[in-house]
Design a protein around this motif. Structure first.
Motif, PDB file in Angstrom:
ATOM      1  N   VAL A   1      -2.059  10.317   8.374  1.00 48.21           N
ATOM      2  CA  VAL A   1      -1.396   9.429   9.321  1.00 48.21           C
ATOM      3  C   VAL A   1      -0.940  10.242  10.522  1.00 48.21           C
ATOM      4  O   VAL A   1      -0.164  11.189  10.383  1.00 48.21           O
TER       5      VAL A   1
ATOM      6  N   GLN B   1      -3.617  -6.263   2.321  1.00 47.94           N
ATOM      7  CA  GLN B   1      -3.966  -4.887   2.677  1.00 47.94           C
ATOM      8  C   GLN B   1      -5.141  -4.878   3.647  1.00 47.94           C
ATOM      9  O   GLN B   1      -5.161  -4.099   4.604  1.00 47.94           O
TER      10      GLN B   1
ATOM     11  N   GLU C   1      -3.781  -5.690   7.154  1.00 44.45           N
ATOM     12  CA  GLU C   1      -3.060  -4.584   7.789  1.00 44.45           C
ATOM     13  C   GLU C   1      -4.027  -3.511   8.297  1.00 44.45           C
ATOM     14  O   GLU C   1      -3.867  -3.007   9.408  1.00 44.45           O
ATOM     15  N   GLN C   2      -5.030  -3.162   7.495  1.00 47.73           N
ATOM     16  CA  GLN C   2      -5.977  -2.143   7.941  1.00 47.73           C
ATOM     17  C   GLN C   2      -6.772  -2.617   9.148  1.00 47.73           C
ATOM     18  O   GLN C   2      -7.014  -1.846  10.086  1.00 47.73           O
TER      19      GLN C   2
ATOM     20  N   THR D   1       5.426   4.187   7.199  1.00 48.17           N
ATOM     21  CA  THR D   1       4.471   5.293   7.112  1.00 48.17           C
ATOM     22  C   THR D   1       3.939   5.692   8.481  1.00 48.17           C
ATOM     23  O   THR D   1       3.620   6.867   8.707  1.00 48.17           O
TER      24      THR D   1
ATOM     25  N   SER E   1       6.015  -0.937   3.840  1.00 49.29           N
ATOM     26  CA  SER E   1       5.146   0.181   3.468  1.00 49.29           C
ATOM     27  C   SER E   1       4.401   0.716   4.679  1.00 49.29           C
ATOM     28  O   SER E   1       4.353   1.931   4.903  1.00 49.29           O
ATOM     29  N   VAL E   2       3.819  -0.174   5.465  1.00 45.85           N
ATOM     30  CA  VAL E   2       3.004   0.254   6.602  1.00 45.85           C
ATOM     31  C   VAL E   2       3.878   0.796   7.727  1.00 45.85           C
ATOM     32  O   VAL E   2       3.639   1.891   8.254  1.00 45.85           O
TER      33      VAL E   2
ATOM     34  N   PRO F   1       0.823  -1.214   0.000  1.00 46.70           N
ATOM     35  CA  PRO F   1       0.000   0.000   0.000  1.00 46.70           C
ATOM     36  C   PRO F   1       0.853   1.258   0.000  1.00 46.70           C
ATOM     37  O   PRO F   1       1.872   1.344   0.688  1.00 46.70           O
TER      38      PRO F   1
ATOM     39  N   THR G   1      -2.618   5.537   0.409  1.00 45.59           N
ATOM     40  CA  THR G   1      -3.582   4.488   0.751  1.00 45.59           C
ATOM     41  C   THR G   1      -3.635   4.280   2.253  1.00 45.59           C
ATOM     42  O   THR G   1      -4.718   4.157   2.843  1.00 45.59           O
ATOM     43  N   ILE G   2      -2.469   4.251   2.889  1.00 48.49           N
ATOM     44  CA  ILE G   2      -2.421   4.074   4.345  1.00 48.49           C
ATOM     45  C   ILE G   2      -3.036   5.273   5.043  1.00 48.49           C
ATOM     46  O   ILE G   2      -3.766   5.129   6.041  1.00 48.49           O
TER      47      ILE G   2
ATOM     48  N   PHE H   1      -6.643   4.991   5.461  1.00 47.21           N
ATOM     49  CA  PHE H   1      -7.122   4.123   6.541  1.00 47.21           C
ATOM     50  C   PHE H   1      -7.583   4.955   7.731  1.00 47.21           C
ATOM     51  O   PHE H   1      -8.492   4.557   8.456  1.00 47.21           O
TER      52      PHE H   1
END
Length: 633
Positions: free
Chosen positions: A108, A132, A135-136, A544, A540-541, A94, A98-99, A102
């Motif tokens: 963020v 994804q 993770e969310q 971020t 990625s997560v 992601p 995109t994150i 969330f």
């Protein structure tokens, strides 16, 4: 000691990885770069890059002292699991935007509120969409609860979730609503259970077997049936000439046709009873044949950390699950599988509204199960990096070989989250999506390989150096072996033969859900490709999330589902299991991971959750807790 004269060596260590600049000191003293770098990129290159950041130290001519301090400091730090910084890039990683989406605010933020993934509109796009989603969902359930949830703390603490009580004498569990001031009541972490809620082992072929309770007479002797089907007390077990056990009665005469009794359970081909021949266990199936089990596997095992804490666990479900279970038990909802469509969900929300005037704040999360593992926060390094709760845990009087449960006495403690299973239904997913997460300081990884950014395979070897929750510093093994068990009838914890009660050295086998050289699913050609997907999603997560947010310190280990939404039928070309098909959580399936890095040993999620009736639409039998959860009202 990771901070000296204002220099955070742990952060430098992270930068070495994240910037892909650094060294591996080899045994002969020659420096080698981190994965993805040329050999010319030695430590001196990185040192030059740090002149502006640490000018006083680096411009005093103390280069050798600097190098010595770094090497010393890094060796004394508490290194978390190192997620490689250079996996091949995958579209399912992601993006930062995109994150950010969330988050409820669209940005963020540290400890910011996250919305659940919309499971109702879930897009069946293996493997990216599943990873994804997982993770969310993790970020949602561990985020601060929004005001509309009606409570404080994190989402799993809020009234949106219910605790499940420990099983009663009949095996049933009660839904406990979350309310202000609630202390979660944690159970001692015991071994994984199988489809019949019995402890499990792996046989020599790597297949799951369940252990039925062995009947015991009032005097403590084990009971077995003779050829006539009559129960006989076992005085002694000897080994016969053919290697088979010989069961002797009180007169020391062989019991003719001895075979297991299997009380209160219908035996299956994968069920055994355990008999003790001296201090050695013997496992017999319904045909009275000996079943050999894998070394290191354990039933009713209890895990203790290097800091001396028991590992505790608790199971929770969300509001959709709780009212779905109640409505089906009450006959007001007709369904044989977990909700996947709008009509499925409407039946549940309408039932909640008409019976209790309850409206779910986030019904699009669909039906959710959580299983979490916890340890005493006071026993872990850097407790501020963990998600914590206040909870009540059993009290024990402790001796070297037995911890005796004190009835009706609980200790109120602060616990740190070390592992989490997130399981949820979604559009086209009646079998549910099974995902798992661990804190990065829990246990070191076994060896694995991944596809790097140059499309080559990088092998990462096991490294136990550091201060881990479940493994001693520099341990050479043996790994993942049991030292104590819980007596389910008394709650007492007893050391196994030759041991005292204490920690074992635990490592994570198949850390990214794939055997070292096995193809885990039809989409990924090999283990390195599958591992790189999970590693890339983590990078990625985690990169971020904001520093200081404890969710940044948890690692996504993978997710599983079936290709068609049907009951799981197996792994490989003839099976229908997708995703990271060697997936296990080191805090919860500790002794079911297998003893090798091959997928042929150990169990994945569906290795235990396999009681659903075979068919194109997976039924609620996929859940162990489903038939035992009492309705809310």
């Amino acid at each position: 000691m990771c901070n000296l004269i204002g220099i955070d060596f742990h952060q430098i260590r992270i930068e070495l990885l994240e910037r892909k600049i650094g060294i591996y000191p080899s045994e002969n003293g020659v420096n080698f770069p981190l994965p993805g770098r040329e050999k010319s990129d030695t430590f001196g290159t990185y040192q030059n890059n740090l002149y502006m950041k640490y000018p006083l130290l680096l411009r005093t001519g103390a280069g050798m002292l600097w190098i010595a301090l770094v090497v010393w400091a890094l060796s004394s730090c508490n290194p978390p699991v190192e997620v490689p910084a250079d996996p091949a890039t995958f579209a399912c990683s992601p993006s930062a935007s995109t994150i950010a989406a969330f988050f409820k605010s669209g940005t963020v933020t540290e400890n910011g509120i996250v919305n659940p993934a919309n499971s109702l509109n879930f897009v069946n796009a293996p493997n990216c969409g599943f990873y994804q989603w997982a993770e969310q969902m993790f970020l949602w359930v561990t985020s601060p609860a929004p005001s509309e949830y009606g409570g404080s703390g994190r989402v799993f603490d809020s009234p949106v979730f219910f605790d499940l009580s420990p099983p009663d004498a009949s095996g049933n569990q009660t839904l406990i609503p979350h309310s202000a001031g609630l202390f979660h009541v944690m159970a001692v972490r015991a071994a994984q259970v199988g489809p019949h809620r019995l402890p499990v082992l792996l046989n020599k072929a790597g297949k799951l077997i369940e252990i039925a309770p062995t009947p015991v007479a009032p005097d403590g002797k084990q009971i077995i049936l003779n050829r006539a089907g009559q129960p006989v007390e076992v005085e002694e077990i000897r080994t016969g000439e053919n290697g088979r056990p010989v069961f002797l009665d009180k007169d020391h005469q062989p019991i003719d046709g001895a075979h297991p009794l299997f009380t209160n359970v219908r035996p299956t081909k994968t069920m055994v009873e355990r008999f003790m021949a001296g201090h050695s266990p013997i496992f017999l199936d319904q045909a009275a044949d000996i079943v050999e089990v894998q070394m290191g596997e354990a039933d009713n095992s209890v895990l203790i950390t290097q800091g001396g804490s028991l590992v505790y666990y608790i199971v929770m479900v969300n509001d959709v699950y709780a009212y779905f279970r109640t409505g089906t038990a009450d006959g007001q909802i007709s369904a044989f599988h977990f909700p996947t469509t709008q009509s499925d969900l409407s039946a549940i929300t309408n039932f909640a509204r008409t019976t209790k005037n309850v409206k779910f704040p986030d019904s699009v999360a669909m039906a959710v199960e959580l299983k979490t593992a916890w340890v005493l926060a006071s026993t872990v390094p850097n407790p501020n990096t963990y998600i914590t709760v206040t909870a009540a845990v059993p009290h024990y009087n402790k001796a070297a070989t037995q911890w005796t449960l004190v009835p009706n006495v609980m200790d109120t403690v602060q616990l740190a989250l070390v592992g989490l299973h997130f399981v949820g239904s979604a559009n086209t997913r009646p079998e549910m999506i099974w995902s798992t997460f661990v804190h990065d300081s829990v246990a070191p990884d076994s060896s694995y390989q991944y596809l790097n950014s140059s499309n080559g395979n990088t092998v990462v070897t096991a490294n136990t150096n550091g201060s881990w929750v479940l493994c001693s510093n520099g341990s050479l093994g043996p790994y993942n072996t049991m030292r104590q068990q819980i007596d389910l009838s008394t709650g007492n914890i007893k050391a196994t033969m030759g041991n005292t009660i204490g920690p074992s050295d635990i490592i994570t086998m198949k850390p990214w859900g794939a055997g070292f050289a096995d193809q885990p699913n039809p989409i990924d050609n090999d283990a390195p490709s599958s591992n790189a997907e999970i590693i890339s999603v983590n990078n990625s997560v985690r990169s971020t999330l904001i520093a200081g947010d404890p969710r940044k310190n948890y690692i996504f280990r993978g997710a599983m589902w079936t290709s068609d939404g049907g009951a799981p039928l197996g792994v490989g070309p003839v099976g229908n299991q997708f995703g990271t098909t060697a997936l296990a959580n080191v805090t919860m399936e500790t002794f079911q991971q297998g003893q090798t890095i091959s997928a042929s040993t150990g169990l994945n999620c569906f290795g235990c959750h396999n009681a659903a009736i075979p068919g194109p639409v997976c039924d609620t039998g996929i859940s162990h807790i489903w038939p035992f959860v009492k309705r809310l009202f």
